[in-house]
Write a protein that holds these residues in place. Structure first.
Motif, PDB file in Angstrom:
ATOM      1  N   ASN A  72       0.781  -1.236   0.000  1.00 12.16           N
ATOM      2  CA  ASN A  72       0.000   0.000   0.000  1.00 12.16           C
ATOM      3  C   ASN A  72       0.811   1.284   0.000  1.00 12.16           C
ATOM      4  OD1 ASN A  72      -2.812  -0.987   0.021  1.00 12.16           O
ATOM      5  ND2 ASN A  72      -2.202  -1.962   1.933  1.00 12.16           N
ATOM      6  N   ILE A  73       2.119   1.178  -0.184  1.00  9.74           N
ATOM      7  CA  ILE A  73       2.886   2.423  -0.300  1.00  9.74           C
ATOM      8  C   ILE A  73       2.677   2.984  -1.710  1.00  9.74           C
ATOM      9  CG2 ILE A  73       4.587   1.634   1.378  1.00  9.74           C
ATOM     10  CD1 ILE A  73       6.563   1.223  -0.919  1.00  9.74           C
ATOM     11  N   PRO A  74       2.847   4.292  -1.893  1.00 13.02           N
ATOM     12  CA  PRO A  74       2.670   4.885  -3.222  1.00 13.02           C
ATOM     13  C   PRO A  74       3.563   4.230  -4.269  1.00 13.02           C
ATOM     14  CG  PRO A  74       2.845   6.598  -1.548  1.00 13.02           C
ATOM     15  CD  PRO A  74       3.180   5.302  -0.868  1.00 13.02           C
ATOM     16  N   ALA A  75       3.064   4.146  -5.490  1.00 13.65           N
ATOM     17  CA  ALA A  75       3.791   3.473  -6.572  1.00 13.65           C
ATOM     18  C   ALA A  75       5.181   4.064  -6.782  1.00 13.65           C
ATOM     19  CB  ALA A  75       2.984   3.558  -7.866  1.00 13.65           C
ATOM     20  N   SER A  76       5.313   5.364  -6.608  1.00 15.43           N
ATOM     21  CA  SER A  76       6.613   6.006  -6.837  1.00 15.43           C
ATOM     22  C   SER A  76       7.681   5.499  -5.858  1.00 15.43           C
ATOM     23  CB  SER A  76       6.485   7.524  -6.715  1.00 15.43           C
ATOM     24  OG  SER A  76       6.013   7.891  -5.426  1.00 15.43           O
ATOM     25  N   TRP A  77       7.251   5.062  -4.665  1.00 15.54           N
ATOM     26  CA  TRP A  77       8.191   4.552  -3.677  1.00 15.54           C
ATOM     27  C   TRP A  77       8.585   3.102  -3.953  1.00 15.54           C
ATOM     28  CZ3 TRP A  77      11.205   7.015  -0.406  1.00 15.54           C
ATOM     29  CH2 TRP A  77      10.846   8.285   0.041  1.00 15.54           C
ATOM     30  N   LYS A  78       7.858   2.440  -4.847  1.00 11.62           N
ATOM     31  CA  LYS A  78       8.158   1.033  -5.138  1.00 11.62           C
ATOM     32  C   LYS A  78       9.315   0.869  -6.127  1.00 11.62           C
ATOM     33  CE  LYS A  78       3.537  -0.657  -4.007  1.00 11.62           C
ATOM     34  NZ  LYS A  78       2.309  -1.330  -4.486  1.00 11.62           N
ATOM     35  N   GLU A  79       9.831   1.977  -6.614  1.00 11.86           N
ATOM     36  CA  GLU A  79      10.975   1.911  -7.526  1.00 11.86           C
ATOM     37  C   GLU A  79      12.273   1.828  -6.712  1.00 11.86           C
ATOM     38  OE1 GLU A  79      10.796   4.966 -10.451  1.00 11.86           O
ATOM     39  OE2 GLU A  79       8.823   4.354 -11.192  1.00 11.86           O
ATOM     40  N   VAL A  80      12.328   0.802  -5.860  1.00  9.59           N
ATOM     41  CA  VAL A  80      13.456   0.628  -4.944  1.00  9.59           C
ATOM     42  C   VAL A  80      14.688   0.159  -5.718  1.00  9.59           C
ATOM     43  CG1 VAL A  80      14.324  -0.738  -3.006  1.00  9.59           C
ATOM     44  CG2 VAL A  80      12.000   0.192  -2.932  1.00  9.59           C
ATOM     45  N   ASP A  81      15.788   0.870  -5.531  1.00  9.27           N
ATOM     46  CA  ASP A  81      17.048   0.501  -6.178  1.00  9.27           C
ATOM     47  C   ASP A  81      17.877  -0.442  -5.308  1.00  9.27           C
ATOM     48  OD1 ASP A  81      17.159   2.386  -8.655  1.00  9.27           O
ATOM     49  OD2 ASP A  81      16.546   3.677  -6.997  1.00  9.27           O
ATOM     50  N   ILE A  82      17.809  -0.210  -3.996  1.00  8.72           N
ATOM     51  CA  ILE A  82      18.624  -1.000  -3.062  1.00  8.72           C
ATOM     52  C   ILE A  82      17.765  -1.400  -1.870  1.00  8.72           C
ATOM     53  CG2 ILE A  82      20.655  -0.992  -1.559  1.00  8.72           C
ATOM     54  CD1 ILE A  82      21.722   1.341  -3.385  1.00  8.72           C
ATOM     55  N   LEU A  83      17.788  -2.675  -1.550  1.00  8.14           N
ATOM     56  CA  LEU A  83      17.135  -3.187  -0.340  1.00  8.14           C
ATOM     57  C   LEU A  83      18.225  -3.649   0.613  1.00  8.14           C
ATOM     58  CD1 LEU A  83      14.872  -4.376   1.472  1.00  8.14           C
ATOM     59  CD2 LEU A  83      14.924  -6.419   0.015  1.00  8.14           C
ATOM     60  N   VAL A  84      18.229  -3.093   1.816  1.00  6.06           N
ATOM     61  CA  VAL A  84      19.170  -3.531   2.848  1.00  6.06           C
ATOM     62  C   VAL A  84      18.381  -4.296   3.900  1.00  6.06           C
ATOM     63  CG1 VAL A  84      20.903  -2.841   4.546  1.00  6.06           C
ATOM     64  CG2 VAL A  84      20.654  -1.525   2.429  1.00  6.06           C
ATOM     65  N   ASN A  85      18.514  -5.607   3.872  1.00  7.04           N
ATOM     66  CA  ASN A  85      17.843  -6.466   4.856  1.00  7.04           C
ATOM     67  C   ASN A  85      18.700  -6.507   6.112  1.00  7.04           C
ATOM     68  OD1 ASN A  85      15.350  -7.546   3.754  1.00  7.04           O
ATOM     69  ND2 ASN A  85      16.607  -8.613   2.245  1.00  7.04           N
ATOM     70  N   ASN A  86      18.442  -5.554   6.997  1.00 12.01           N
ATOM     71  CA  ASN A  86      19.273  -5.387   8.184  1.00 12.01           C
ATOM     72  C   ASN A  86      18.613  -5.916   9.451  1.00 12.01           C
ATOM     73  OD1 ASN A  86      21.291  -3.961  10.054  1.00 12.01           O
ATOM     74  ND2 ASN A  86      19.355  -2.969  10.582  1.00 12.01           N
ATOM     75  N   ALA A  87      17.298  -5.920   9.534  1.00 12.41           N
ATOM     76  CA  ALA A  87      16.612  -6.301  10.773  1.00 12.41           C
ATOM     77  C   ALA A  87      17.067  -7.679  11.233  1.00 12.41           C
ATOM     78  CB  ALA A  87      15.101  -6.290  10.561  1.00 12.41           C
ATOM     79  N   GLY A  88      17.539  -7.752  12.464  1.00 13.70           N
ATOM     80  CA  GLY A  88      18.018  -9.021  12.992  1.00 13.70           C
ATOM     81  C   GLY A  88      18.489  -8.844  14.424  1.00 13.70           C
ATOM     82  N   LEU A  89      18.670  -9.963  15.123  1.00 13.01           N
ATOM     83  CA  LEU A  89      19.084  -9.898  16.516  1.00 13.01           C
ATOM     84  C   LEU A  89      19.556 -11.254  17.008  1.00 13.01           C
ATOM     85  CD1 LEU A  89      15.927  -9.869  18.854  1.00 13.01           C
ATOM     86  CD2 LEU A  89      15.981 -10.832  16.566  1.00 13.01           C
TER      87      LEU A  89
END
Length: 251
Positions: A72-89
């Protein structure tokens, strides 16, 4: 510059990454469970760097929340160039026979399943564009199992394997996949592992100079800056006095 999405952005590596990419002109999507911390970071980044920030408050362990929020985020924000999967513990430090199953579930659900849930949403945004870069935060624990690290080490070994699988599956779509494996870094990591015991957490880093969150963020940013035909697949970074997950020279 583009858009970078960073999970677990309220502290540690995630916050340092958000600041580093924002300073380089990227618009950032920051996610996390602490709404107030997200709001503070958003305000700070927008003021300091005059970039756009989208703040998303959800827990990566919640598959439905991940799906609904990102859909449900705006379409313009879906043009992600880099995903950093950082969440962890990491939670606890005990032998398997004395381990907490609740801690195991939290680590597996966050470090493994959370990474998969977010990636599953973002990869289809990258595929039609034939470009993108997924950076997964592993650990030296992915490479060498240490005493009482058992399940945490297993989750990071899973991140290593998943990164390899992603790289194969995304090869036809020209999407880069990089796994970054930090060693000892002084963030909230040990405070979380020892459930708020700051004294025990501080002892972990005595006798040597650990990595900082900014050290790791700088490496992650570097990996993202290489030419389109170059991909760092797997990178291990430690402080000088650490050889791997269980050899550290303290003095």
């Amino acid at each position: 510059m583009g858009i970078v999405l960073i999970t677990g952005a309220t502290a540690g590596f995630g916050k340092a990454c958000a600041t580093t990419f924002a300073a380089k002109g990227y618009d950032v999507i920051i996610t996390g469970r602490r709404k107030e911390k997200l709001a503070e970071l958003q305000a700070s980044l927008e003021k300091e760097y005059a970039i756009k920030v989208l703040s998303l408050d959800f827990d990566v362990r919640d598959e439905l929340a991940v799906k609904q929020t990102l859909e449900n985020i705006p379409a313009s924000w879906k043009e992600v160039d880099i995903l950093v999967n950082n969440a962890g513990l990491a939670l606890g430090l005990s032998t398997i026979d004395e381990g907490s199953t609740a801690d195991w579930n939290t680590m597996i659900d966050t470090n493994v399943k959370g990474l998969l849930y977010v990636s599953r949403m973002v990869m289809p945004w990258m595929k039609p564009r034939k470009k993108g870069h997924i950076i997964n935060l592993g650990s030296t624990a992915a490479k060498h199992v240490y005493a009482k690290g058992n399940v945490y080490c297993a989750t990071k070994a899973a991140v290593d394997a998943i990164s390899q699988g992603m790289r194969i599956d995304l090869l036809p779509h020209r999407i880069k996949v990089t796994a970054v494996h930090p060693g000892a870094a002084e963030t909230e990591f040990s405070v979380v592992r020892f459930k708020g015991d700051t004294g025990k957490a501080a002892d972990v880093y005595k006798g040597f100079t650990p990595l900082t969150a900014q050290d790791v963020a700088d490496v992650i940013y570097y990996c993202s800056t290489l030419p389109a035909h170059v991909c760092i697949n797997d990178l291990v970074i430690t402080p000088l006095q650490q050889a791997n997950a269980y050899y550290t020279d303290k003095n």
